[in-house]
Design a protein around this motif. Sequence first.
Motif, short mmCIF file in Angstrom:
data_model
loop_
_atom_site.label_atom_id
_atom_site.label_comp_id
_atom_site.label_asym_id
_atom_site.label_seq_id
_atom_site.Cartn_x
_atom_site.Cartn_y
_atom_site.Cartn_z
N MET A 82 -21.73 13.44 -30.10
CA MET A 82 -22.64 14.38 -29.43
C MET A 82 -23.44 15.18 -30.45
O MET A 82 -24.63 15.45 -30.23
CB MET A 82 -21.84 15.30 -28.51
N ALA A 83 -22.81 15.57 -31.56
CA ALA A 83 -23.54 16.30 -32.60
C ALA A 83 -24.63 15.44 -33.20
O ALA A 83 -25.76 15.91 -33.43
CB ALA A 83 -22.57 16.77 -33.68
N VAL A 115 -26.14 12.86 -31.78
CA VAL A 115 -27.17 12.63 -30.77
C VAL A 115 -28.08 13.85 -30.66
O VAL A 115 -29.32 13.72 -30.57
CB VAL A 115 -26.53 12.29 -29.41
N ARG A 116 -27.50 15.04 -30.66
CA ARG A 116 -28.33 16.26 -30.60
C ARG A 116 -29.29 16.32 -31.76
O ARG A 116 -30.48 16.66 -31.60
CB ARG A 116 -27.43 17.50 -30.58
N ASP A 117 -28.80 15.99 -32.97
CA ASP A 117 -29.66 16.04 -34.15
C ASP A 117 -30.78 15.01 -34.05
O ASP A 117 -31.94 15.30 -34.39
CB ASP A 117 -28.84 15.80 -35.41
N LEU A 128 -32.14 13.62 -31.34
CA LEU A 128 -33.11 13.99 -30.32
C LEU A 128 -33.93 15.20 -30.74
O LEU A 128 -35.12 15.30 -30.40
CB LEU A 128 -32.40 14.27 -29.00
N ALA A 129 -33.33 16.12 -31.49
CA ALA A 129 -34.07 17.30 -31.95
C ALA A 129 -35.17 16.92 -32.93
O ALA A 129 -36.21 17.59 -33.00
CB ALA A 129 -33.10 18.30 -32.59
N THR A 185 -26.98 20.40 -40.13
CA THR A 185 -27.57 21.11 -38.99
C THR A 185 -26.49 21.75 -38.12
O THR A 185 -26.73 22.03 -36.95
CB THR A 185 -28.41 20.15 -38.15
N ARG A 205 -22.96 20.55 -37.95
CA ARG A 205 -21.73 19.77 -37.83
C ARG A 205 -21.59 18.85 -39.04
O ARG A 205 -22.31 17.88 -39.18
CB ARG A 205 -21.75 18.93 -36.54
#
Length: 239
Positions: A71-72, A74-76, A78-79, A157, A159
Amino acid sequence: MGFPVRHPDALAVWQLWLDRRHVTGRYPVVTRRDPNGLVPDPPGRLGAGGREALAAALARDPDAVVEEVVMAAVRDILAMADEEDVEEWLDELVPERLADALKEAVATPQEADIWEGMPLGNAPELWLCLVEAKQGHEIPALLPGFPDAPNWWSEPTGRLLLPADHVAFLRSWHERFGADLFFLDGSRMRLVVRRPPLAPATAARAAVERFAYCSDGLPDLPVLGDGEVRSTAWRFWWD
């Protein structure tokens, strides 16, 4: 402790010692380092390691840790993605959507060359080191920095990837797919995989985990999910 092993013999010798690890109390790992070179320097950014670090890592739910890291990542991703590319990324990063793009289930794993893409140079010998560990997934906590993932640390960022996270990924893959640590050399790692995922849903999930954990040198996720993920050898390189 350890001893030199010829490159053509390394896999067979490793398997012999792996089969005897419950007698020896030591896990075999092939590397380009001699036993002294496999011992990490004094505690640095990855911590001291050792038995207490291993106990703490094993106390965590490995699948929960894997999900947290995924999840960490994926967040990075997509950001940093352009707005028009977000949906394309989601098609690959959401396992259920990725599974729709993969081929149907296969009956048998793809046989893979464990050495493919490995820059061994001209050295005819490697080392087979014997680590006081029951399973290969214990080694990152006992020897912090093996493996290391510098790309997770260059521009963090929020994690970071810690030795306990490596334990979780290797433990989860061992339990689900029969993945055993074979080669370890700083930022390079190879796994022998006995029961790789063969169905689209499980292959998609494993491909996303692989990409989140170590994306360097990997193809697009549909290619990964139809290819190496369903094979007997998984290759990792953190640039």
